[in-house]
Scaffold this motif. Structure first.
Motif, PDB file in Angstrom:
ATOM      1  N   GLY A   1       0.735  -1.301   0.053  1.00 46.66           N
ATOM      2  CA  GLY A   1       0.075   0.143  -0.058  1.00 46.66           C
ATOM      3  C   GLY A   1       0.888   1.238   0.159  1.00 46.66           C
ATOM      4  N   VAL A   2       2.034   1.363   0.655  1.00 48.26           N
ATOM      5  CA  VAL A   2       2.943   2.414   0.718  1.00 48.26           C
ATOM      6  C   VAL A   2       3.548   2.712  -0.578  1.00 48.26           C
ATOM      7  CG1 VAL A   2       5.079   3.340   1.809  1.00 48.26           C
ATOM      8  CG2 VAL A   2       3.389   2.035   3.178  1.00 48.26           C
ATOM      9  N   ILE A   3       4.198   1.558  -1.384  1.00 46.71           N
ATOM     10  CA  ILE A   3       4.838   1.715  -2.457  1.00 46.71           C
ATOM     11  C   ILE A   3       3.753   2.070  -3.693  1.00 46.71           C
ATOM     12  CG2 ILE A   3       6.284   0.621  -4.132  1.00 46.71           C
ATOM     13  CD1 ILE A   3       7.850   1.323  -1.777  1.00 46.71           C
ATOM     14  N   ALA A   4       2.470   1.469  -3.608  1.00 51.07           N
ATOM     15  CA  ALA A   4       1.547   2.002  -4.605  1.00 51.07           C
ATOM     16  C   ALA A   4       1.200   3.223  -4.587  1.00 51.07           C
ATOM     17  CB  ALA A   4       0.200   1.078  -4.504  1.00 51.07           C
ATOM     18  N   ALA A   5       1.134   3.690  -3.029  1.00 51.92           N
ATOM     19  CA  ALA A   5       0.921   5.163  -2.993  1.00 51.92           C
ATOM     20  C   ALA A   5       1.964   6.040  -3.607  1.00 51.92           C
ATOM     21  CB  ALA A   5       0.705   5.470  -1.451  1.00 51.92           C
ATOM     22  N   LEU A   6       3.144   5.627  -3.423  1.00 47.21           N
ATOM     23  CA  LEU A   6       4.188   6.478  -3.848  1.00 47.21           C
ATOM     24  C   LEU A   6       4.186   6.504  -5.397  1.00 47.21           C
ATOM     25  CD1 LEU A   6       7.375   7.732  -3.787  1.00 47.21           C
ATOM     26  CD2 LEU A   6       8.240   5.390  -3.743  1.00 47.21           C
ATOM     27  N   GLU A   7       4.095   5.346  -6.061  1.00 43.15           N
ATOM     28  CA  GLU A   7       3.981   5.158  -7.492  1.00 43.15           C
ATOM     29  C   GLU A   7       2.812   6.156  -7.888  1.00 43.15           C
ATOM     30  OE1 GLU A   7       5.923   4.442  -9.968  1.00 43.15           O
ATOM     31  OE2 GLU A   7       4.613   4.914 -11.211  1.00 43.15           O
ATOM     32  N   ILE A   8       1.659   6.101  -7.499  1.00 40.24           N
ATOM     33  CA  ILE A   8       0.643   6.888  -7.995  1.00 40.24           C
ATOM     34  C   ILE A   8       0.793   8.267  -7.764  1.00 40.24           C
ATOM     35  CG2 ILE A   8      -1.749   7.597  -7.569  1.00 40.24           C
ATOM     36  CD1 ILE A   8      -2.329   4.233  -6.986  1.00 40.24           C
ATOM     37  N   ALA A   9       1.507   8.880  -6.533  1.00 42.25           N
ATOM     38  CA  ALA A   9       1.588  10.283  -6.332  1.00 42.25           C
ATOM     39  C   ALA A   9       2.822  10.790  -7.374  1.00 42.25           C
ATOM     40  CB  ALA A   9       2.375  10.361  -4.968  1.00 42.25           C
ATOM     41  N   ARG A  10       3.766   9.715  -7.699  1.00 40.06           N
ATOM     42  CA  ARG A  10       4.543  10.075  -8.757  1.00 40.06           C
ATOM     43  C   ARG A  10       4.067  10.255 -10.089  1.00 40.06           C
ATOM     44  NH1 ARG A  10       9.419   6.020  -7.033  1.00 40.06           N
ATOM     45  NH2 ARG A  10       8.014   4.692  -7.823  1.00 40.06           N
ATOM     46  N   ALA A  11       3.169   9.370 -10.483  1.00 40.32           N
ATOM     47  CA  ALA A  11       2.510   9.507 -11.856  1.00 40.32           C
ATOM     48  C   ALA A  11       1.599  10.848 -11.741  1.00 40.32           C
ATOM     49  CB  ALA A  11       1.585   8.264 -11.850  1.00 40.32           C
ATOM     50  N   ALA A  12       0.905  10.997 -10.586  1.00 41.70           N
ATOM     51  CA  ALA A  12      -0.002  12.246 -10.634  1.00 41.70           C
ATOM     52  C   ALA A  12       1.038  13.559 -10.933  1.00 41.70           C
ATOM     53  CB  ALA A  12      -0.457  12.314  -9.169  1.00 41.70           C
ATOM     54  N   GLN A  13       2.017  13.589 -10.256  1.00 43.61           N
ATOM     55  CA  GLN A  13       3.031  14.660 -10.652  1.00 43.61           C
ATOM     56  C   GLN A  13       3.360  14.847 -11.666  1.00 43.61           C
ATOM     57  OE1 GLN A  13       4.687  15.131  -6.929  1.00 43.61           O
ATOM     58  NE2 GLN A  13       4.881  17.224  -7.114  1.00 43.61           N
ATOM     59  N   GLU A  14       3.761  13.750 -12.378  1.00 44.57           N
ATOM     60  CA  GLU A  14       4.224  13.660 -13.538  1.00 44.57           C
ATOM     61  C   GLU A  14       3.224  13.861 -14.680  1.00 44.57           C
ATOM     62  OE1 GLU A  14       7.518   9.998 -12.886  1.00 44.57           O
ATOM     63  OE2 GLU A  14       5.939   9.678 -14.004  1.00 44.57           O
ATOM     64  N   ALA A  15       1.982  13.839 -14.641  1.00 47.98           N
ATOM     65  CA  ALA A  15       0.937  13.928 -15.324  1.00 47.98           C
ATOM     66  C   ALA A  15       0.177  15.455 -15.156  1.00 47.98           C
ATOM     67  CB  ALA A  15      -0.226  12.753 -15.413  1.00 47.98           C
ATOM     68  N   GLY A  16       0.760  16.180 -14.062  1.00 49.87           N
ATOM     69  CA  GLY A  16       0.152  17.536 -13.631  1.00 49.87           C
ATOM     70  C   GLY A  16      -1.165  17.027 -13.283  1.00 49.87           C
ATOM     71  N   ALA A  17      -1.636  15.907 -12.715  1.00 48.97           N
ATOM     72  CA  ALA A  17      -2.929  15.633 -12.327  1.00 48.97           C
ATOM     73  C   ALA A  17      -3.018  16.358 -10.912  1.00 48.97           C
ATOM     74  CB  ALA A  17      -3.031  14.180 -12.067  1.00 48.97           C
ATOM     75  N   PRO A  18      -4.166  16.294 -10.030  1.00 51.06           N
ATOM     76  CA  PRO A  18      -4.359  16.866  -8.837  1.00 51.06           C
ATOM     77  C   PRO A  18      -3.241  16.277  -7.930  1.00 51.06           C
ATOM     78  CG  PRO A  18      -6.539  16.628  -9.850  1.00 51.06           C
ATOM     79  CD  PRO A  18      -5.519  16.037 -10.639  1.00 51.06           C
ATOM     80  N   PRO A  19      -2.838  16.695  -6.863  1.00 55.03           N
ATOM     81  CA  PRO A  19      -1.634  16.226  -6.165  1.00 55.03           C
ATOM     82  C   PRO A  19      -2.207  15.027  -5.238  1.00 55.03           C
ATOM     83  CG  PRO A  19      -2.044  18.268  -5.532  1.00 55.03           C
ATOM     84  CD  PRO A  19      -2.957  18.067  -6.796  1.00 55.03           C
ATOM     85  N   VAL A  20      -1.170  14.317  -4.938  1.00 58.21           N
ATOM     86  CA  VAL A  20      -1.398  12.981  -3.884  1.00 58.21           C
ATOM     87  C   VAL A  20      -0.354  12.846  -3.082  1.00 58.21           C
ATOM     88  CG1 VAL A  20      -1.795  10.548  -3.818  1.00 58.21           C
ATOM     89  CG2 VAL A  20      -2.797  11.690  -5.760  1.00 58.21           C
ATOM     90  N   SER A  21      -0.740  12.942  -1.679  1.00 58.04           N
ATOM     91  CA  SER A  21       0.030  12.435  -0.462  1.00 58.04           C
ATOM     92  C   SER A  21       0.241  11.226  -0.132  1.00 58.04           C
ATOM     93  CB  SER A  21      -0.378  13.471   0.563  1.00 58.04           C
ATOM     94  OG  SER A  21      -0.175  14.744   0.286  1.00 58.04           O
ATOM     95  N   VAL A  22       1.343  10.873   0.484  1.00 59.85           N
ATOM     96  CA  VAL A  22       1.530   9.334   0.840  1.00 59.85           C
ATOM     97  C   VAL A  22       1.988   9.348   2.423  1.00 59.85           C
ATOM     98  CG1 VAL A  22       3.196   7.460   0.430  1.00 59.85           C
ATOM     99  CG2 VAL A  22       2.738   9.159  -1.378  1.00 59.85           C
TER     100      VAL A  22
END
Lengths: 401, 401
Positions: B92-113
């Motif tokens: 759950g932690v690493i999935a969160a990290l990957e999604i936060a990264r992907a959101a940042q890269e895509a300029g999507a709304p930010p995600v915290s972990v």
């Protein structure tokens, strides 16, 4: 031959003072304690004063030997449970002393007396008589330890100066033991005397069910292999199946239970429990064993559990000698007509071990409330005296027969 | 927004190296161990590299905060059981990290972990999130000890230099947690995703039956008051009566048993055992409680036993947020059509505590063989990636909705 009830009761109360607990009539006189050794020294004096030859053996069994080449032996044990009653064992020793005295005074055939050591099992099980009877070797016994880790070898060093060799069992023609019942039957029926037919046999083993230790939240019921639920089903099943096999005297007990890992949030992976059963009939003991093994097999198969039977310890039932029993029965009918019964002994006694050497018989008096191994243990004075008179009369019949 | 499965798997395997047990993929990374602290330092670097602001709180919870005033929070825990699996929490932690990264890269709304500390309960139960969520005060927590007697206060001194203040929960709009199922349902059905409907409630109490400790040889069956046989009858009775009340997801467990005096030759005088039951429906938990109390009362009355109920510990079921659930369900149907289900969580999770502050939801991936809390725990790689994609898609739906 005429027993002296007052002298008998006075000695019984004097013996109680060694290790008196201060709570009711309770005593604390475990084998080889100060109180036990002091009481044996006092008993030895009383034996001597009664004209008996005092002999300690190497394990603390104390004999008062009548002069004759061959005599009847009476007695029991005078050690107590860690928290014991005043009569358990002591009664049989003091009754034996009084009868030996009365026999001597009457010029009747002589009677010898014994107080066995550690009947209550600080170290083993009926340790002193087991060694004398040959069921337990001295070498094996010396390795036994009490709960504090003291060995039997160390404990008996305290009497190293006292002991002579073992007394030759061939000196004795037969053994009789008077004891409190330790159960409720006589007291419930308001009877005074029980003539023991047999000392029940015991079988005892450990049973282990092994399942699958698992998460108590995420493991659905239908996929569990829960060792404790195996134990539950097993107990229910044997109770049903025993119903067709047992008598009111048959008993069985699951007294020890160990669960692994024993945590509220974990489906139990393993349970080991004791299975003990007792009965006077060897066939019934065997039928119960078959039920136990089959029920455990069925539960294990049905619930997907592993099953392991530990080694089975067994003591065969011991039949009382027919002639001695008849003497006790006739004496009981003389002294307390209609107020006695034949019955098995559910507890082990020194007589079990002595039976390896000679014919044995036992006599019970009631336990108030059926309780023993507690400070509350007691027996009405009239019943103590009735027991003494029955035993004395049976001794006369045996000696004259 | 596009997640990178290779990067996600590489990070997951890298995290496994902290405390790798050397047996299969198992890990030994309990809270505040060297391995746990080293893994948190590494996670902090990864958070930082992903553009997140690193924040430890005073109890070791590690946040990677997105810059925005308010953001979604994803995560789980990265501590392990004393003998644990590589995915429990870590996934759950690493999935969160990957999604936060992907959101940042895509300029999507930010995600915290977040990686919560001590979910596995070296000290309490879900300790780090319980403190952050407000279910447990820091003063109470500091008194908790592990099995070696080390206090939580002592343990968290190791990170005294690292920690800032607690992160304000108001920074987050909602929380989602991806986790391994830890049960067999998905694996059995060959399904890839479970969308959690609720985290089941737990009730747990100690029950004590008190009988009469007595001699296992001389106490007849009909006069016994045997505490263990009371426990046996109680278990049989509740199993029968629960049948009309429970669902296939309901569980109950007697995991801890303590017998007194626990000796094979003594009729048990007392047994205390744990009674724990779990279900997603508060009404069903209450109906089960009524059955438990009635059954215990009846057994005690029928067998002449004393009965004591200890205090009942309870955690209410936690409903997942309807909107977040719908987002996960739609995402699951997109990614693995027909191969997902709605299901309860039988285990507690950090989401239980977080639900006190904000809406929460959870996603499960299968556990091979249904096992966890063991070195053997594992999940097929395809299922890990499916879980990541479902979560990412649900985040997009949530952020855009």
């Amino acid at each position: 031959m005429k027993v002296n009830a007052e002298r008998f009761l006075a000695d019984l109360h004097r013996l109680r003072e060694f290790g008196a607990s201060g709570i009711g009539k309770g005593v604390v006189r475990p084998a080889f304690s100060e109180a036990d050794l002091a009481s044996r020294a006092w008993l030895a004096e009383r034996f001597s004063a009664a004209g008996l030859e005092v002999r300690y053996d190497p394990v603390g069994n104390l004999f008062g030997l009548a002069g004759a080449e061959r005599s009847l032996l009476l007695g029991s044990h005078s050690d107590s449970q860690p928290e014991g009653g005043w009569l358990d064992g002591a009664l049989g020793v003091i009754a034996a002393l009084e009868i030996a005295r009365a026999a001597q005074e009457a010029g009747a055939p002589p009677v010898s007396v014994v107080s066995f050591e550690d009947e209550e099992g600080r170290f083993g099980v009926t340790t002193g008589s087991a060694i004398w009877g040959g069921a337990l070797s001295l070498d094996q016994a010396d390795l036994l330890t009490d709960r504090a880790g003291i060995t039997f070898a160390d404990a008996r060093r305290r009497i190293a100066g006292w002991g002579g060799p073992f007394v030759d069992p061939a000196r004795f023609s037969a053994f009789m033991e008077m004891h409190i019942e330790q159960g409720p039957w006589l007291d419930d029926a308001q009877e005074a005397i029980g003539v023991v037919e047999s000392i029940v046999g015991i079988r005892d083993m450990r049973i282990t069910f092994s399942g699958q230790q698992n998460h108590a939240g995420t493991t659905p019921m239908h996929l569990r292999r829960d060792a404790v639920q195996g134990m539950v089903a097993f107990n229910t099943l044997i109770s049903e199946r025993f119903a067709n096999v047992v008598t009111p005297q048959t008993v069985w007990t699951v007294g020890h239970v160990a669960v692994h890992p024993n945590a509220s949030s974990i489906v139990p992976g393993r349970v080991t429990f004791s299975m003990q059963w007792r009965d006077g009939d060897p066939d019934r003991l065997a039928r119960m064993e078959a039920i136990i093994r089959e029920a455990a097999d069925e539960v294990a198969a049905h619930q997907g559990l592993g099953l392991d039977f530990g080694p089975m310890l067994g003591l065969a039932p011991v039949e009382m000698d027919a002639g001695l029993r008849r003497a006790l029965e006739e004496a009981a009918e003389d002294v307390v007509p209609g107020r006695w019964r034949r019955m098995p002994s559910g507890a082990l006694h020194d007589a079990t071990n002595v039976s390896r050497h000679m014919p044995v018989a036992m006599l019970f008096v009631p336990s108030i409330g059926g309780v023993s191994h507690t400070f509350e243990e007691d027996t009405a004075e009239a019943d103590l005296v009735a027991g003494l008179r029955v035993m004395a009369r049976a001794v006369q019949r045996t000696s004259s027969g």
